[in-house]
Scaffold this motif. Sequence first.
Motif, mmCIF file in Angstrom:
data_model
loop_
_atom_site.group_PDB
_atom_site.id
_atom_site.type_symbol
_atom_site.label_atom_id
_atom_site.label_comp_id
_atom_site.label_asym_id
_atom_site.label_seq_id
_atom_site.Cartn_x
_atom_site.Cartn_y
_atom_site.Cartn_z
ATOM 1 N N THR A 1 33.709 5.990 -101.379
ATOM 2 C CA THR A 1 32.457 6.324 -100.707
ATOM 3 C C THR A 1 31.560 5.105 -100.531
ATOM 4 N N SER A 2 31.662 4.166 -101.453
ATOM 5 C CA SER A 2 30.772 2.990 -101.388
ATOM 6 C C SER A 2 31.385 1.839 -100.603
ATOM 7 N N MET A 3 32.434 2.139 -99.803
ATOM 8 C CA MET A 3 33.102 1.089 -99.023
ATOM 9 C C MET A 3 33.173 1.493 -97.558
ATOM 10 N N VAL A 4 33.026 0.517 -96.686
ATOM 11 C CA VAL A 4 33.317 0.735 -95.264
ATOM 12 C C VAL A 4 34.829 0.927 -95.127
ATOM 13 N N ALA A 5 35.218 1.980 -94.422
ATOM 14 C CA ALA A 5 36.640 2.313 -94.302
ATOM 15 C C ALA A 5 37.373 1.283 -93.454
ATOM 16 N N GLY A 6 38.388 0.662 -94.033
ATOM 17 C CA GLY A 6 39.146 -0.344 -93.307
ATOM 18 C C GLY A 6 40.275 0.233 -92.482
ATOM 19 N N GLU A 7 40.656 1.471 -92.777
ATOM 20 C CA GLU A 7 41.765 2.089 -92.042
ATOM 21 C C GLU A 7 41.558 3.594 -91.972
ATOM 22 N N CYS A 8 42.018 4.190 -90.869
ATOM 23 C CA CYS A 8 41.960 5.643 -90.714
ATOM 24 C C CYS A 8 43.162 6.086 -89.894
ATOM 25 N N ARG A 9 43.766 7.195 -90.337
ATOM 26 C CA ARG A 9 44.951 7.724 -89.659
ATOM 27 C C ARG A 9 44.690 9.140 -89.175
ATOM 28 N N LEU A 10 45.114 9.405 -87.959
ATOM 29 C CA LEU A 10 45.010 10.740 -87.350
ATOM 30 C C LEU A 10 46.402 11.257 -87.032
ATOM 31 N N SER A 11 46.605 12.540 -87.251
ATOM 32 C CA SER A 11 47.834 13.204 -86.804
ATOM 33 C C SER A 11 47.424 14.272 -85.795
ATOM 34 N N LEU A 12 47.865 14.088 -84.544
ATOM 35 C CA LEU A 12 47.447 14.940 -83.440
ATOM 36 C C LEU A 12 48.595 15.831 -82.992
ATOM 37 N N ASP A 13 48.276 17.072 -82.721
ATOM 38 C CA ASP A 13 49.244 18.014 -82.153
ATOM 39 C C ASP A 13 48.896 18.195 -80.678
ATOM 40 N N ARG A 14 49.859 17.901 -79.807
ATOM 41 C CA ARG A 14 49.654 18.070 -78.364
ATOM 42 C C ARG A 14 50.685 19.057 -77.843
ATOM 43 N N ARG A 15 50.226 20.272 -77.529
ATOM 44 C CA ARG A 15 51.114 21.296 -76.974
ATOM 45 C C ARG A 15 51.430 20.967 -75.516
ATOM 46 N N LEU A 16 52.699 21.181 -75.143
ATOM 47 C CA LEU A 16 53.206 20.703 -73.857
ATOM 48 C C LEU A 16 53.534 21.857 -72.925
ATOM 49 N N MET A 17 53.177 21.722 -71.672
ATOM 50 C CA MET A 17 53.678 22.602 -70.634
ATOM 51 C C MET A 17 55.107 22.172 -70.291
ATOM 52 N N PRO A 18 55.904 23.037 -69.638
ATOM 53 C CA PRO A 18 57.312 22.690 -69.396
ATOM 54 C C PRO A 18 57.535 21.384 -68.664
ATOM 55 N N ASP A 19 56.607 20.955 -67.824
ATOM 56 C CA ASP A 19 56.809 19.709 -67.082
ATOM 57 C C ASP A 19 56.081 18.525 -67.717
ATOM 58 N N ASP A 20 55.517 18.704 -68.910
ATOM 59 C CA ASP A 20 54.840 17.606 -69.600
ATOM 60 C C ASP A 20 55.848 16.678 -70.263
ATOM 61 N N ASN A 21 55.427 15.444 -70.459
ATOM 62 C CA ASN A 21 56.250 14.436 -71.112
ATOM 63 C C ASN A 21 55.394 13.728 -72.153
ATOM 64 N N ALA A 22 55.833 13.755 -73.406
ATOM 65 C CA ALA A 22 55.021 13.206 -74.493
ATOM 66 C C ALA A 22 54.797 11.707 -74.344
ATOM 67 N N ALA A 23 55.788 10.986 -73.836
ATOM 68 C CA ALA A 23 55.626 9.538 -73.663
ATOM 69 C C ALA A 23 54.517 9.231 -72.664
ATOM 70 N N ARG A 24 54.467 10.011 -71.584
ATOM 71 C CA ARG A 24 53.401 9.788 -70.598
ATOM 72 C C ARG A 24 52.041 10.167 -71.173
ATOM 73 N N ILE A 25 52.009 11.215 -71.962
ATOM 74 C CA ILE A 25 50.753 11.623 -72.589
ATOM 75 C C ILE A 25 50.268 10.543 -73.553
ATOM 76 N N LEU A 26 51.183 9.971 -74.317
ATOM 77 C CA LEU A 26 50.829 8.891 -75.227
ATOM 78 C C LEU A 26 50.257 7.696 -74.461
ATOM 79 N N GLU A 27 50.901 7.333 -73.374
ATOM 80 C CA GLU A 27 50.428 6.202 -72.590
ATOM 81 C C GLU A 27 49.027 6.463 -72.033
ATOM 82 N N SER A 28 48.790 7.715 -71.582
ATOM 83 C CA SER A 28 47.463 8.070 -71.085
ATOM 84 C C SER A 28 46.418 7.970 -72.198
#
Length: 398
Positions: free
Chosen positions: A256-283
């Motif tokens: 608590t007494s330190m500025v955070a040097g690192e932070c990690r997020l885990s995101l869930d992205r639900r896909l439509m049938p024509d979605d592509n995760a690689a393109r979503i990541l790039e966006s």
Amino acid sequence: MNPVAVSIEDRVLALITEDELVSLTEALVAAGGENPGGTEEATVAVLEAFCLGAGLETLAEEAAPGRPNLTAVLRGGDRPGLLFLGHSDVVPAGEGWDRPPFEPYVRDGRLFGRGATDMKGGLAAVAVALKALKAAGVDLPGDITLACTVDEEDLGIGIRAYTRAHLGERFSGCVVAEPTDLGTVVGCRGDSYIDVTVHGRSAHSGRPADGLNAIDAAARIIALVREDHERLQQDQDALLGAGSWNVGLIEGGTGTSMVAGECRLSLDRRLMPDDNAARILESLRERIAEAGLERDGFAVSAAVTMEMPGFRTPEDHPLVADAVAALSDCGVASGIGGWTAACDGGFIARDFGVPTIVMGPGGLNDQAHQVNESVSIAELVAAARAYALLCLRHSSPA
């Protein structure tokens, strides 16, 4: 329907018994298979023993050490045959059960235990249907295959290993035996996980300007994700809804007494049938760059750690009509719909290019992953009977 076909169907259906369905489902539930944990082997052993006893050909292939996919085949002619798809793992049981979750029991016409609905009941229904077809000596135009994969509830290593190993095989269609309350699901959204790591610079919290707070930067990324989620909701598909984002996990900082040097997020992205995760990541990377995080001194990395494709089968496809008719003849009025959840069927639809549906006993929303999970025994019987009729009736071009 000609009299010979009626006689064959009646003979097969008479071989499907409630007692055998309950017994096999109970044995599969008792075998456990909690995931994460990599403990599917006992469930696979139970299923393989039943299939061998039924006269089916079986093949166990390790998707990872101690985690075998199982393929069971009822041999037929040379034409493409149906593929039934299921998984051997279950989500962790958790606390709060009325009885031990892996000691199945029957009460008021329902079978209780972790995995009863998702999806030991569906596996049992397929296996019992194939046993009945074998015992009746039915002459099928093509092989009927049951593929049971590991790790469906986590990262999908089982279905990926299965598609790599069996890609040259020909199927007329795929029926995923996941719980749908015996509705006929013709489309599913897919899913993907995107992990994002933000590197800032730690400092004493008494002088926060000396550091770069990675949690603050991650919050800016969360705002970008929320904005994109709202944009996606403006384009709703009548069957499947829309793609969506969810921030599932966030972890950062060391005190608590330190500025955070690192932070990690885990995101869930639900896909439509024509979605592509690689393109979503790039966006997403482009939006992060536009937000100026790197210009402000932060380093951001992001990667897709899991992708499960969605799929859609036309509602007027013969496989859909045959499934609805088979259920109707078993006393089930099956509606046609879609799923906002994801399942392994998307890999089959994409990699094998075959029509895919989801249809199985049990409730996804009211039973799967719930405490005191259960499945209706009447639905188990109806599912096994409908699967058998579907095998007898569905055909494809040679």
